[in-house]
Design a protein around this motif. Structure first.
Motif, short mmCIF file in Angstrom:
data_model
loop_
_atom_site.label_atom_id
_atom_site.label_comp_id
_atom_site.label_asym_id
_atom_site.label_seq_id
_atom_site.Cartn_x
_atom_site.Cartn_y
_atom_site.Cartn_z
N HIS A 73 0.81 -1.22 0.00
CA HIS A 73 0.00 0.00 0.00
C HIS A 73 0.84 1.27 0.00
N GLU A 92 -5.03 2.15 -0.01
CA GLU A 92 -5.42 0.75 -0.24
C GLU A 92 -5.70 0.44 -1.71
N GLN A 93 -5.92 1.46 -2.52
CA GLN A 93 -6.25 1.24 -3.92
C GLN A 93 -5.17 1.75 -4.87
N ASP A 120 -1.85 -9.45 -1.74
CA ASP A 120 -1.80 -8.08 -1.20
C ASP A 120 -1.42 -8.18 0.28
N THR A 123 -3.06 -5.79 2.94
CA THR A 123 -4.46 -6.12 3.19
C THR A 123 -4.55 -7.32 4.13
N GLU A 124 -3.69 -8.31 3.91
CA GLU A 124 -3.64 -9.47 4.79
C GLU A 124 -3.21 -9.07 6.19
N LYS A 126 -3.77 -6.27 7.64
CA LYS A 126 -4.92 -5.61 8.27
C LYS A 126 -5.92 -6.64 8.79
N LEU A 127 -6.12 -7.69 8.01
CA LEU A 127 -7.08 -8.72 8.40
C LEU A 127 -6.60 -9.54 9.60
#
Length: 271
Positions: A73, A92-93, A120, A123-124, A126-127
């Protein structure tokens, strides 16, 4: 008496005219009908008469390059601002991970087969509530699996530097380029191989566009990762690709040069 001689003479003439016809009907070897078709002759070409086939060009093995984005990111302020109207260095995009198609394009133009590590990382993170410093740990098993499944001639982990525009921008030939830098983790046994790859590519870059590479940054000691997953592959590089202030056009120009440098430094050596 005269009449008899005349008869004999007449008989003799008849025999002379009919004898060839009688002989022609007899089954002698040479008495084939004139109307019989002659057998066509067969020609045998000597080896020298046969045209040589076109030489088959040997296909070189593909040069496979795997690209990944551990800090997926990381973004560039001008690109984010153009897309969203906001100023951000993480998004994020609109981020370095979203530049992969542009990077693939320039690699393909230079006979390099690009592959993307389709993961990504941030993103992982964050999860799973992972911290920023755990990024390499999160990426590691996925990268290890890719390296086990396929063979790559080069592996590049792309990052965006946090340095300012003055540090990460080069003006050359009336055009601006985003500078690159190579980070080598020196805290694993095989780091010298990663270092050799970094040196070769850095030198080739500066041969094409002097000053476009800021050189090599060795990382070891307290407060740094020191490995950056480079222990997984001797041909793995970590490239700081421009900085927070670089524009999309500057990044594209640099990617064109980087792809050409990879071809000159590594691909052509395989031929």
């Amino acid at each position: 008496m005269c009449l008899q001689k005349l008869k004999r003479f007449t008989i003799l003439l008849c025999l002379l005219f009919t004898l060839p016809l009688i002989i022609g009907q007899l089954p002698f070897p040479n008495n084939k009908m004139a109307t019989e078709k002659k057998e066509q002759p067969h020609f045998v070409f000597a080896a020298a008469d046969v045209p040589e086939p076109e030489p088959i060009m040997e296909k070189t093995e593909p040069f496979n390059a795997l690209m990944l984005y551990t800090h997926s990111h990381e973004s560039y302020k001008p690109i984010v601002e153009q897309a969203t109207g906001l100023t951000a260095v993480y998004d994020e995009q609109t981020n370095i991970y979203s530049l992969q198609q542009m990077m693939e394009h320039y690699l393909q133009l230079n006979d390099i087969t690009p592959h993307i590590l389709d993961f990504d990382v941030m993103t992982e993170m964050k999860l799973t509530n992972a911290t920023f410093h755990q990024a390499y740990k999160v990426a590691r098993p996925v990268l290890a699996d890719y390296l086990q499944q396929s063979e790559y001639q080069l592996v590049i982990d792309f990052h965006r530097d946090s340095a300012s525009r003055k540090v990460t921008t080069l003006n050359y030939g009336e055009e601006n380029f985003a500078k690159v830098a190579f980070v080598v983790g020196a805290e694993h046994a095989g780091y010298e191989s990663n270092l050799a790859y970094a040196k070769a590519l850095s030198e080739q870059l500066n041969t094409i566009v002097p000053g476009i590479s800021r050189g090599i940054i060795k990382k070891e000691g307290k407060g740094v990762d020191g490995i950056y997953n480079q222990d997984l592959a001797p041909n793995m590089l970590l490239i700081e690709f421009g900085g927070i202030d670089n524009t999309e056009q500057e990044l594209q120009r640099t990617m064109a040069v980087l792809a050409q440098a990879i071809r000159l430094a590594f691909v052509e050596s395989m031929v």
